[in-house]
Motif scaffolding. Structure first.
Motif, PDB file in Angstrom:
ATOM      1  N   PHE A 176      33.376   5.409 -48.361  1.00  9.02           N
ATOM      2  CA  PHE A 176      32.031   5.598 -47.828  1.00  9.02           C
ATOM      3  C   PHE A 176      31.385   6.803 -48.514  1.00  9.02           C
ATOM      4  O   PHE A 176      31.331   7.900 -47.971  1.00  9.02           O
ATOM      5  CB  PHE A 176      32.104   5.831 -46.309  1.00  9.02           C
ATOM      6  CG  PHE A 176      30.792   5.624 -45.596  1.00  9.02           C
ATOM      7  CD1 PHE A 176      30.500   4.401 -44.999  1.00  9.02           C
ATOM      8  CD2 PHE A 176      29.852   6.628 -45.513  1.00  9.02           C
ATOM      9  CE1 PHE A 176      29.309   4.211 -44.325  1.00  9.02           C
ATOM     10  CE2 PHE A 176      28.647   6.445 -44.849  1.00  9.02           C
ATOM     11  CZ  PHE A 176      28.381   5.222 -44.245  1.00  9.02           C
ATOM     12  N   VAL A 177      30.919   6.604 -49.761  1.00 14.55           N
ATOM     13  CA  VAL A 177      30.294   7.710 -50.491  1.00 14.55           C
ATOM     14  C   VAL A 177      28.870   7.405 -50.925  1.00 14.55           C
ATOM     15  O   VAL A 177      28.217   8.259 -51.517  1.00 14.55           O
ATOM     16  CB  VAL A 177      31.127   8.102 -51.739  1.00 14.55           C
ATOM     17  CG1 VAL A 177      32.491   8.615 -51.342  1.00 14.55           C
ATOM     18  CG2 VAL A 177      31.264   6.923 -52.693  1.00 14.55           C
ATOM     19  N   ARG A 178      28.383   6.220 -50.610  1.00 16.43           N
ATOM     20  CA  ARG A 178      27.036   5.876 -51.044  1.00 16.43           C
ATOM     21  C   ARG A 178      26.022   6.794 -50.355  1.00 16.43           C
ATOM     22  O   ARG A 178      26.080   7.038 -49.157  1.00 16.43           O
ATOM     23  CB  ARG A 178      26.731   4.411 -50.752  1.00 16.43           C
ATOM     24  CG  ARG A 178      26.756   4.020 -49.276  1.00 16.43           C
ATOM     25  CD  ARG A 178      26.450   2.518 -49.123  1.00 16.43           C
ATOM     26  NE  ARG A 178      26.402   2.089 -47.737  1.00 16.43           N
ATOM     27  CZ  ARG A 178      27.458   1.720 -47.041  1.00 16.43           C
ATOM     28  NH1 ARG A 178      28.642   1.777 -47.590  1.00 16.43           N
ATOM     29  NH2 ARG A 178      27.324   1.323 -45.779  1.00 16.43           N
ATOM     30  N   GLY A 179      25.096   7.289 -51.162  1.00 16.34           N
ATOM     31  CA  GLY A 179      24.053   8.149 -50.617  1.00 16.34           C
ATOM     32  C   GLY A 179      24.497   9.560 -50.311  1.00 16.34           C
ATOM     33  O   GLY A 179      23.725  10.349 -49.776  1.00 16.34           O
ATOM     34  N   VAL A 180      25.776   9.901 -50.617  1.00 19.10           N
ATOM     35  CA  VAL A 180      26.278  11.247 -50.359  1.00 19.10           C
ATOM     36  C   VAL A 180      26.313  12.001 -51.680  1.00 19.10           C
ATOM     37  O   VAL A 180      26.834  11.500 -52.679  1.00 19.10           O
ATOM     38  CB  VAL A 180      27.680  11.216 -49.727  1.00 19.10           C
ATOM     39  CG1 VAL A 180      28.168  12.627 -49.431  1.00 19.10           C
ATOM     40  CG2 VAL A 180      27.664  10.379 -48.449  1.00 19.10           C
ATOM     41  N   ALA A 181      25.758  13.211 -51.694  1.00 22.09           N
ATOM     42  CA  ALA A 181      25.689  14.001 -52.921  1.00 22.09           C
ATOM     43  C   ALA A 181      26.951  14.843 -53.080  1.00 22.09           C
ATOM     44  O   ALA A 181      27.355  15.542 -52.156  1.00 22.09           O
ATOM     45  CB  ALA A 181      24.458  14.910 -52.882  1.00 22.09           C
TER      46      ALA A 181
END
Length: 447
Positions: free
Chosen positions: A7-12
């Protein structure tokens, strides 16, 4: 490939952060005894660290107990020599004997993790210094000097720049004289920071308000040791004129999230990686889920995908401008605090708390789910209209759990914490299976 999603989508994440993740993973899988059985699940260095982490199991407290402190010390380090020299020590977590975990404690790493967390709050940066005075109000079994059958002098409860305000672990039994002493010591000590268990400080705040006492406000109040209720924030705010920040972490994983001045919680990316495991949409996902923590830079303990046992709710971009890592709207409570509606939808402690925080006159509460459709609510209410407060609280819970829920309300004069001094605001007698709530695409692999 494991087929598990990260779950790394959209995380900077910056390049340095990704490299810290890779190094932590390589040290654990390549040089730490406890992870030997995990190596066959690793898809290998051709993939990035996030995908490799997603292919691995979760690390539980049972695993920590099974492998013992030495199992998580990387090869090439002499634990016996470090213990003998005092470089490290063995520290057991608070709790009942069956719940305790013995940790290799390396103070410089812990201090660095704390310092990194304080960089995420402007008030913390302003209040703290190399020698700032700090008053601590929590269970002495978590931090301090316990003495349940007597009282200690201020000197006996002072360690360097730290003053431990209580030696007693049950706020429901605190005497007025003890709470008066706490106020007098805060006024005399004039701490830059007051670090507190939120339920403990809320109890003291109610005493201060009732007696109309004068109390010195610190530069910052940091809430830790347990998940704060909105009632705690409100009661503390009535008597202390100071910014309040919630700090989230654990003895095993260090500092993981810190509340910023805008009220969101930011991941302490300098010292840890957090894998987010969303629940299914039926149970609040993808915004609500569990977390696994991988620590960075601790030479004496390699933790990968440690299950803290907590449930969180994600948030979008924060007005404070900080963007690296996960941003939370709230820590919703622990998995042991989960309850369910009669129809089977999971309810977090946070959802319960937001509903009950709207009830006028409610001082504190404790909710226990005793049957699939039956709930027992104990309330402490202000003296005026206590019965009306109890009825309103029961009705607020029916709005959460639905028309088929039976809520039995009971007025109480006080509510005691569970050992070692932490309050459980909500729980079910039959524990909810937290693994069954996960979106299967993100559920940890099994060995």
């Amino acid at each position: 490939m494991s087929g598990k999603a990260s779950f790394v989508r959209g995380v900077a994440y910056g390049a340095a952060y990704v490299e810290r993740c890779r190094c932590a993973l390589e040290e654990a899988l390549g040089a730490t005894p406890a992870y030997e059985a995990w190596r066959r699940l690793d898809p290998g260095p051709t993939l990035g660290p996030f995908d490799r982490l997603a292919a691995l199991p979760a690390l539980t407290k049972d695993d920590l107990r099974a492998h013992g402190p030495r199992g998580f010390v990387p090869h090439g380090r002499d634990l016996a020599a470090a213990l003998h020299s005092g470089e490290v020590s063995l520290v057991a977590t608070s709790g009942t004997t069956s719940d305790q975990v013995t940790n290799v404690w390396y103070q410089p790493w812990w201090d660095a993790s704390e310092a990194a967390s304080w960089e995420l709050n402007a008030h913390a940066r302003a209040a703290a210094g190399n020698s700032h005075r700090e008053a601590i109000l929590t269970s002495p079994w978590c931090a301090g000097v316990p003495c349940e059958d007597g009282y200690l002098t201020r000197e006996q409860r002072t360690l360097g720049r730290f003053l431990y305000l209580t030696e007693r672990s049950d706020p429901s039994t605190w005497s007025e004289a003890l709470m008066d002493r706490m106020v007098e010591e805060i006024n005399a000590f004039r701490p830059a920071v007051l670090e507190a268990n939120p339920s403990f400080l809320a109890r003291l705040s109610r005493h201060i308000a009732a007696k109309r006492l004068r109390v010195c406000s610190p530069g910052l109040i940091v809430l830790t040791y347990e998940n704060p209720s909105l009632l705690h924030y409100r009661q503390i705010g009535r008597v202390f004129d100071a910014p309040v920040a919630s700090s989230y972490g654990s003895t095993e994983a260090g500092y993981v999230f810190m509340e910023c001045e805008a009220g969101r919680l930011h991941q302490v990316t300098a010292s840890c990686h957090v894998d987010f495991l969303p629940f299914t949409s039926e149970h609040g996902g993808p915004a609500v889920g569990r977390i696994l923590v991988t620590t960075f830079g601790n030479p004496w303990r390699a933790l990968v995908r440690f299950d803290t046992g907590d449930v969180v709710r994600l948030d979008g971009p924060c007005p404070c401008g900080r963007s690296e890592g996960l941003t939370l709207a709230a820590v919703e409570g622990r998995t042991v605090n989960l309850t369910v509606t009669p129809e089977g939808r999971v309810v977090t402690q946070g959802e319960v708390d937001r509903a009950l925080a709207q009830v006028p006159g409610l001082v504190e509460y404790q909710l226990v789910q005793v049957e699939p459709a039956a709930y027992h609510l104990r309330c402490v209410a202000e003296a005026d209209d206590a019965r009306e407060t109890l009825d309103a609280a029961s009705e607020a819970l029916r709005a959460v759990y639905g028309d088929h829920a039976s809520v039995l309300g009971e007025l109480a004069t006080a509510i005691a914490p569970a050992p070692p001094g932490k309050y459980r605001l909500a729980r079910a007698l039959k524990l909810v299976d937290a693994d069954a709530l996960l979106d299967t695409a993100y559920a940890p692999a099994a060995l």
